[in-house]
Write a protein that holds these residues in place. Structure first.
Motif, PDB file in Angstrom:
ATOM      1  N   PHE A  55       0.831  -1.198   0.000  1.00 29.72           N
ATOM      2  CA  PHE A  55       0.000   0.000   0.000  1.00 29.72           C
ATOM      3  C   PHE A  55       0.867   1.250   0.000  1.00 29.72           C
ATOM      4  O   PHE A  55       2.056   1.203   0.286  1.00 29.72           O
ATOM      5  N   LEU A  57       0.497   5.146   1.643  1.00 27.77           N
ATOM      6  CA  LEU A  57      -0.288   6.060   2.469  1.00 27.77           C
ATOM      7  C   LEU A  57      -0.315   7.438   1.829  1.00 27.77           C
ATOM      8  O   LEU A  57       0.681   7.907   1.302  1.00 27.77           O
ATOM      9  N   ILE A  77      -5.657   5.514   3.101  1.00 26.50           N
ATOM     10  CA  ILE A  77      -5.196   4.343   2.383  1.00 26.50           C
ATOM     11  C   ILE A  77      -6.296   3.902   1.424  1.00 26.50           C
ATOM     12  O   ILE A  77      -7.472   3.984   1.744  1.00 26.50           O
TER      13      ILE A  77
END
Length: 147
Positions: A55, A57, A77
């Motif tokens: 991921f 942020l 996110i």
């Protein structure tokens, strides 16, 4: 409608936490179900420890209120698919905060850490019904049209 099993966790004199298993980045995690939380949030530390490569942020200027402060830095996110049993949301954008105070308390009680807290942004629009006796959460598959 999805019927999702819950775990009721008795926290000595502090009351009860409702826990639910979720699927995030193809991994099963525990989250706290919090009817008083306005938003679903994920723990920054847990995400970074477990899913750092999966991921990105996004920073935000928003300071979050709750957990004893109103000056907590928050992030966002984008989650490709967030699943709770057979219920799911695609391309879900959620807040990310430092929830270490919750996980520290869990650690002191020899409990597994949680990846986050499920709040009203999921519970209300999907018609959540918590049945404490049956230890289940019912969620509609489609959003309600709330005014």
């Amino acid at each position: 409608m999805s019927i999702i099993p819950l775990q009721l966790l008795q926290l000595q004199e502090q009351g009860t936490h409702i826990l639910v298993e979720v699927m995030l980045f193809d991994t099963v995690h525990l989250m706290v179900l919090d009817t008083g939380a306005s938003k679903t949030v994920f723990d920054k530390n847990q995400l970074e420890q477990i899913h750092a490569e999966q991921f990105q942020l996004e920073t935000t200027d928003t300071l979050s209120t709750g957990l004893g402060t109103n000056t907590m830095q928050s992030f966002l996110i984008q989650i490709p698919i967030f699943k709770i049993q057979d219920w799911s949301i695609k391309n879900y954008k959620a807040a990310v905060l430092d929830l270490s105070s919750i996980n520290y308390a869990y650690e002191q009680m020899n409990l597994q850490p949680v990846i986050g807290v499920i709040g009203g942004d999921i519970l209300a629009p999907y018609g959540a019904i918590i049945d404490y006796k049956k230890k289940t959460l019912k969620l509609l598959k489609r959003r309600l049209k709330l005014k």
